[in-house]
Enzyme design. Sequence first.
Site, mmCIF file in Angstrom:
data_model
loop_
_atom_site.group_PDB
_atom_site.id
_atom_site.type_symbol
_atom_site.label_atom_id
_atom_site.label_comp_id
_atom_site.label_asym_id
_atom_site.label_seq_id
_atom_site.Cartn_x
_atom_site.Cartn_y
_atom_site.Cartn_z
ATOM 1 N N LYS A 139 -26.473 3.357 7.519
ATOM 2 C CA LYS A 139 -26.327 1.899 7.512
ATOM 3 C C LYS A 139 -25.437 1.476 6.342
ATOM 4 C CE LYS A 139 -30.630 1.633 4.885
ATOM 5 N NZ LYS A 139 -32.094 1.568 5.009
ATOM 6 N N ARG A 143 -43.415 -5.559 5.402
ATOM 7 C CA ARG A 143 -42.164 -6.273 5.660
ATOM 8 C C ARG A 143 -42.038 -6.561 7.153
ATOM 9 N NH1 ARG A 143 -36.713 -3.448 3.473
ATOM 10 N NH2 ARG A 143 -37.263 -2.019 5.156
ATOM 11 N N TYR A 158 -11.405 -15.699 -20.179
ATOM 12 C CA TYR A 158 -12.185 -16.909 -19.886
ATOM 13 C C TYR A 158 -13.373 -17.049 -20.824
ATOM 14 C CZ TYR A 158 -9.900 -17.554 -15.301
ATOM 15 O OH TYR A 158 -9.011 -17.773 -14.294
ATOM 16 N N MET A 204 -11.508 -12.430 -11.496
ATOM 17 C CA MET A 204 -11.433 -12.029 -10.089
ATOM 18 C C MET A 204 -10.704 -10.706 -9.911
ATOM 19 S SD MET A 204 -9.997 -14.216 -6.860
ATOM 20 C CE MET A 204 -11.036 -15.629 -7.129
HETATM 21 C C1 LIG Z 1 -32.730 2.659 4.437
HETATM 22 C C2 LIG Z 1 -33.911 3.306 5.037
HETATM 23 C C3 LIG Z 1 -34.253 4.623 4.689
HETATM 24 C C4 LIG Z 1 -33.556 5.411 3.617
HETATM 25 O O1 LIG Z 1 -34.015 5.024 2.344
HETATM 26 P P1 LIG Z 1 -33.475 5.749 1.020
HETATM 27 O O2 LIG Z 1 -34.324 5.203 -0.052
HETATM 28 O O3 LIG Z 1 -32.048 5.338 0.883
HETATM 29 O O4 LIG Z 1 -33.606 7.202 1.242
HETATM 30 C C5 LIG Z 1 -35.292 5.221 5.391
HETATM 31 N N1 LIG Z 1 -35.976 4.550 6.340
HETATM 32 C C6 LIG Z 1 -35.689 3.276 6.673
HETATM 33 C C7 LIG Z 1 -36.488 2.584 7.714
HETATM 34 C C8 LIG Z 1 -34.657 2.609 6.027
HETATM 35 O O5 LIG Z 1 -34.383 1.356 6.359
#
Ligand SMILES: *Cc1c(COP(=O)(O)O)cnc(C)c1O
Length: 379
Positions: A40, A138, A271, A319
């Site tokens: 992801k 969650r 700045y 920037m």
């Molecule tokens: C992102 C995620 C992981 C991986 O987590 P890490 O801490 O990066 O290893 C595993 N399971 C789910 C459901 C996630 O969303």
Amino acid sequence: MNTNTIHSLNQITISRSALLHNFRLCKELAQGAPLLPLVKADAYGHGLLDCARIFAKEGVAAFGVAEVVEGVRLREAGFTEPIFVLAGVIPQTLETIITYDLTPVVVDKALFPELSRLAGKYQKTVAVHLKLDAGMGRQGILPKDFAQVVEILEQTDHLQLAGVMAHFPMADDPSSDNSSKVLATFTETTDKLDTVQRRKCCLHLANSGGLFYVAGAQLNMVRPGISLYGYYPDGDQGRGNASAPLLQPAMRFSTQVIQVREVPRGHGLGYGHLFTTTRPTTIAVLPVGYEDGYLRILSNRAQVLVNGQRAPVVGRISMNLTLVDVTDVGSVHVGDEVVLLGKQGDAEITADDIATWMETINYEVLCLFGNLNDRKLVD
Ligand SMILES: *Cc1c(COP(=O)(O)O)cnc(C)c1O
């Protein structure tokens, strides 16, 4: 001129050998459980397709993405492995999930009727992974409701329970007893379900923290993310406590000096004059700023590598410009390489260092830098 051949002075490189090393280390820790690499967020800023190709060659059970669109990208690039969509599984995205053969992680039984209808329309049986809220708090189905939801799923046409998953909220803290409680809740809830046994469901729970720190959390599959990219979920502390072989950070972020200036003592820089020189100072100007993920909070805090030595960022990061005091690091010239993240000579700045200066975690640093800059896979 073809702009494809002209690159930004700011460059992210991703080390293939580091990714391979980390994958193999995770595989060893998994003790036979297959891996579902999390890709992801453009593989945590490391490049979705490049990383997926490297991991696929090593053998994966599946891939994990957040949104449907990322799964579609993988399918269109030719990946045939199961792809788990961890977020954004809603009625509006179900048709795409089904037509691209993505695996939905379902957090609510309210989704079953529409999922079933669409599966029927395409004459498919959809393999569903249910998310149990075993303590993350969650998303997911509460343990008390779980058996009933599984039963409803079993009675819904075109759907089949293929797996059950949960997520650890504190696996990055090896001293917390939360993880063993979550593991126990997960095991107790799934153990008593006939369907889970009968269908030989895939049970999976471990993120990197679970894989590295929670005994017995491997179950039928593990889901590492951050560790594949070379970092411990608990940052510096994890690296400090780990025994060899260590994870290898895969990302390096470098730029080039665009000007070297001599300024007198008492000179306000940039700045807000956030920094005023206290001696005659040599300043190297860098073409990097908050638009590249080098955020303003790093002003007067961060260090960079020049001539293989650490030099401090002085004044406000803007920037597209950052100033570095290079008075003490030897002679510096326009075009010299400056490393913001990674190694130069014997020196190294890690995403954990930067996370400390930014008051955040390594995950955020990698996503920011990797996803806002030109990126190239090396070795
Ligand atoms: C992102 C995620 C992981 C991986 O987590 P890490 O801490 O990066 O290893 C595993 N399971 C789910 C459901 C996630 O969303």
